[in-house]
Design a protein around this motif. Structure first.
Motif, PDB file in Angstrom:
ATOM      1  N   ASP A 307      37.127 -60.961  -1.276  1.00 34.02           N
ATOM      2  CA  ASP A 307      36.559 -59.586  -0.711  1.00 34.02           C
ATOM      3  C   ASP A 307      36.067 -59.666   0.749  1.00 34.02           C
ATOM      4  N   GLU A 308      36.625 -60.752   1.215  1.00 30.17           N
ATOM      5  CA  GLU A 308      36.367 -60.648   2.741  1.00 30.17           C
ATOM      6  C   GLU A 308      36.929 -59.780   3.669  1.00 30.17           C
ATOM      7  N   VAL A 309      36.547 -58.960   4.570  1.00 35.45           N
ATOM      8  CA  VAL A 309      37.251 -58.169   5.410  1.00 35.45           C
ATOM      9  C   VAL A 309      37.262 -59.015   6.613  1.00 35.45           C
ATOM     10  N   MET A 310      36.771 -60.185   6.941  1.00 38.34           N
ATOM     11  CA  MET A 310      36.952 -60.818   8.033  1.00 38.34           C
ATOM     12  C   MET A 310      38.603 -61.244   8.123  1.00 38.34           C
ATOM     13  N   LEU A 311      39.446 -61.275   6.867  1.00 41.64           N
ATOM     14  CA  LEU A 311      40.698 -61.600   6.739  1.00 41.64           C
ATOM     15  C   LEU A 311      41.733 -60.528   7.563  1.00 41.64           C
ATOM     16  N   SER A 312      41.307 -59.426   7.619  1.00 45.60           N
ATOM     17  CA  SER A 312      41.967 -58.360   8.167  1.00 45.60           C
ATOM     18  C   SER A 312      41.648 -58.083   9.704  1.00 45.60           C
ATOM     19  N   LYS A 313      42.688 -57.388  10.304  1.00 45.92           N
ATOM     20  CA  LYS A 313      42.640 -57.369  11.845  1.00 45.92           C
ATOM     21  C   LYS A 313      41.333 -56.621  12.267  1.00 45.92           C
ATOM     22  N   ASN A 314      41.164 -55.388  11.560  1.00 51.41           N
ATOM     23  CA  ASN A 314      40.182 -54.549  11.889  1.00 51.41           C
ATOM     24  C   ASN A 314      38.777 -54.471  11.279  1.00 51.41           C
ATOM     25  N   LEU A 315      38.788 -55.742  10.498  1.00 44.62           N
ATOM     26  CA  LEU A 315      37.342 -55.905   9.560  1.00 44.62           C
ATOM     27  C   LEU A 315      37.358 -54.763   8.723  1.00 44.62           C
ATOM     28  N   ASP A 316      38.459 -54.209   8.097  1.00 42.60           N
ATOM     29  CA  ASP A 316      38.061 -52.946   7.359  1.00 42.60           C
ATOM     30  C   ASP A 316      38.881 -53.082   6.061  1.00 42.60           C
ATOM     31  N   ARG A 317      39.474 -54.201   5.612  1.00 45.58           N
ATOM     32  CA  ARG A 317      40.199 -54.420   4.479  1.00 45.58           C
ATOM     33  C   ARG A 317      40.098 -55.833   4.107  1.00 45.58           C
ATOM     34  N   SER A 318      40.082 -55.968   2.689  1.00 44.96           N
ATOM     35  CA  SER A 318      40.129 -57.317   2.054  1.00 44.96           C
ATOM     36  C   SER A 318      41.097 -57.114   0.964  1.00 44.96           C
TER      37      SER A 318
END
Length: 596
Positions: A307-318
């Motif tokens: 569930d963590e958006v920190m995995l995506s480039k723009n902090l907008d996807r998990s």
């Protein structure tokens, strides 16, 4: 008689008795050796059939003789299938493997198929010079492969534990493959062959206990033999009322004889006697090594990272942006949206349900592990566009994950790309609850399925031939009972849901990665568990309903709607299902939905 003579005579008699006892003990074979001897006799009978009856009939172009000898050979093979599959698995593939090319990617090697399934297509085709020459060649190859089995069997030492394990796996093989027409799709001789397989098991069990399980096997055989036809066979009743109780009875006999379980190569737990029992699978057997084993702590960490958006480039996807739990971890879209505005990705979002119980990932099987899949998705430009290195740095600045990382990996080190990959994979490996109505029915709760749903199961595993590619109990392309390889198929999926002017979808599937002609338009066979929650269907989302999907198969796949593919692996023959039968199959598919 003088005293000394009496002593001498007594000693002599004791010596003779002792020698005879030792000799008799040495001469008496173990049960395992007796089974091995019986196998050798049955193998010789099969060789006699191949080397003489079938070969002579083929040489003489005796068409009736060819079919008769072929069917007899198949029955003889089925009697010893449990033994050959267990002790000679590679040769078993040459004797009775699927009639498609086997491609070894690492070795850049294409292995042509051989054995009974290849023969079957030749035997039942309209005879001509070419296919009868091929048939003779196949018979000669089978002679050599059987000779190899005979030669190596002489050198083998086998144990009671292995024999009982081989029998256990054969019962499971009959459940998932033997009564479906999987390896006799043209002759449809699966039911007599299941009888032969059960007879072979009975012969072995008689060695250990003359009365043990014999009655249950006889009852199972009688149930099959009183069935009027392949299409009419009650597979679900046979499984629940005969095969599963038989498996339990054999397990009780093994325990009574103090015979341990054997560590076979199957991905099932060693004591599993039913494919549908709770905890039948050992998920750790689907991974490469112990560093990838699952744990509750890793699952918990993985769920948070999912569930963590920190995995995506723009902090907008998990991960859950495209894999919604309410939709069995799909997104309900024909094809998912990419990061760039207006960008649509190439393929429908696959379910993550039961993804941990397969051997290949993505529709084109490009990833060999869930860890590799996580790596690919996070780094893929239009999916998450991220970097595991960057994600690790972000996570290490967050106090939220420090304790979770330590609990999961039992060390004081920080997050690393590998730990992120593995935690995500551990969570996905936990998404296999086996809590559907079908599971509960198979475990004994007969209130779970309606008449139409049971009819649907029987059609799915029989006339409709769905179970020949979607193997029970996972209902994906990972074949029972070993679960060591996940299959891809060429179905001829159209670009649009148009049966009148159908054109093949432009996605080349596995061919995009490996340029083998056999891989053109080949896609992984996905699980059908939770299928009613995962519309739209196929790799391109072309079908919106299950009725449309079943209709596509009913017509013969791409070949049946006018798409010409030389390498279609799905039979192009129509299934001839009527509307009521299609309705029953769809009803059955809803019983595969997990329930909390």
């Amino acid at each position: 008689m003088p005293y000394n003579k009496k002593i001498f005579f007594l000693i002599l008699m004791i010596s003779i008795s002792t020698s005879l006892a030792i000799f008799c003990k040495m001469d008496r074979k173990s049960n395992a050796d007796l089974v091995k001897t019986e196998f050798s006799k049955d193998l010789s009978a099969l060789q006699e059939n191949i080397n003489n009856q079938l070969l002579n009939a083929a040489k003489n172009k005796d068409e009736n003789g060819i079919k008769k000898a072929f069917l007899q050979a198949r029955l003889k093979y089925k009697e010893i299938e449990f033994y050959i599959e267990y002790f000679f698995p590679t040769t078993a593939g040459l004797l009775n493997g699927a009639p498609i090319d086997e491609i070894e990617l690492g070795e850049n090697l294409v292995k042509n198929p051989s054995g009974f399934q290849v023969m079957e297509e030749l035997v039942y085709n309209v005879p001509n010079q070419e296919n009868r020459s091929e048939l003779l060649n196949e018979i000669k190859k089978m002679k050599l492969n059987l000779e190899r089995v005979s030669r190596f069997n002489d050198e083998y030492e086998i144990t009671d534990a292995q024999i009982f394990d081989a029998i256990r796996l054969e019962i499971l093989r009959i459940t998932s493959l033997g009564i479906t027409g999987f390896d006799a799709p043209v002759a449809l001789n699966s039911l007599p062959e299941a009888v032969a397989a059960l007879g072979g098991i009975k012969k072995v069990l008689t060695v250990y206990d003359e009365e043990a399980s014999g009655e249950k096997i006889d009852q199972s055989i009688h149930f099959i033999q009183r069935t009027s036809s392949f299409d009419e066979f009650d597979r679900i009743g046979f499984t629940t009322d005969y095969l599963q109780p038989l498996g339990s009875e054999i397990a009780k006999l093994r325990k009574r004889l103090n015979i341990p379980t054997a560590a076979s190569g199957a991905a099932l737990r060693e004591g599993t006697v039913s494919l549908f029992e709770t905890n039948a699978f050992d998920v750790d057997k689907f991974v490469g090594n112990s560093t990838m084993f699952i744990s509750n702590e890793k699952i918990s960490l993985g769920k948070s990272l999912f569930d963590e958006v920190m995995l995506s480039k723009n902090l907008d996807r998990s991960c859950q942006s495209c894999h919604h739990q309410s939709m069995a971890f799909t997104d309900g879209l024909v094809r998912p949206l990419g990061i760039s505005k207006g960008k649509v990705l190439d393929r429908n979002t696959p379910t993550l349900s039961y993804a941990g119980l397969q051997r290949g990932f993505f529709y084109d099987l490009k990833a060999g592990s869930l860890e590799d899949q996580a790596l690919d998705v996070i780094h893929q430009k239009e999916e998450m566009g991220g970097s595991l290195e960057q994600a690790a740095q972000r996570i290490n600045t967050s106090g939220k994950y420090q304790k979770a990382m330590k609990n999961a990996y039992k060390d004081d080190s920080e997050a690393t790309p590998w730990k992120i990959q593995h935690a995500l994979a551990a969570y996905i490996r936990s998404l296999s609850p086996f809590s559907s109505r079908l599971d509960r029915y198979m475990r004994g709760d007969r209130s779970q399925l309606s008449t139409i749903e049971k009819t649907g199961y029987n059609l799915f595993m029989g006339k409709a031939k769905c179970g020949s590619c979607h193997f029970a109990p996972l209902f994906n392309g990972t074949q029972s009972p070993m679960f060591i390889k996940s299959e891809a198929e060429v179905l001829g999926v159209p670009a649009k849901a148009d049966t009148a002017h159908a054109k093949i979808d432009s996605d080349l599937g596995r061919f995009g990665l490996y340029q083998y002609p056999q891989f053109k338009y080949a896609f992984k066979t996905p699980t059908l568990r939770n299928i009613s929650k995962t519309a739209p269907y196929m790799h391109n989302g072309v079908y919106q309903t299950l009725e449309q999907v079943v209709d596509f198969y009913n017509r013969g796949g791409g070949a049946g709607i006018g798409i010409s593919l030389d390498n279609q692996t799905l039979s192009g023959d129509q299934l001839k299902l009527n509307k009521s039968e299609i309705k029953s199959i769809v009803a059955f598919l809803t019983t595969l939905d997990d329930e909390s």
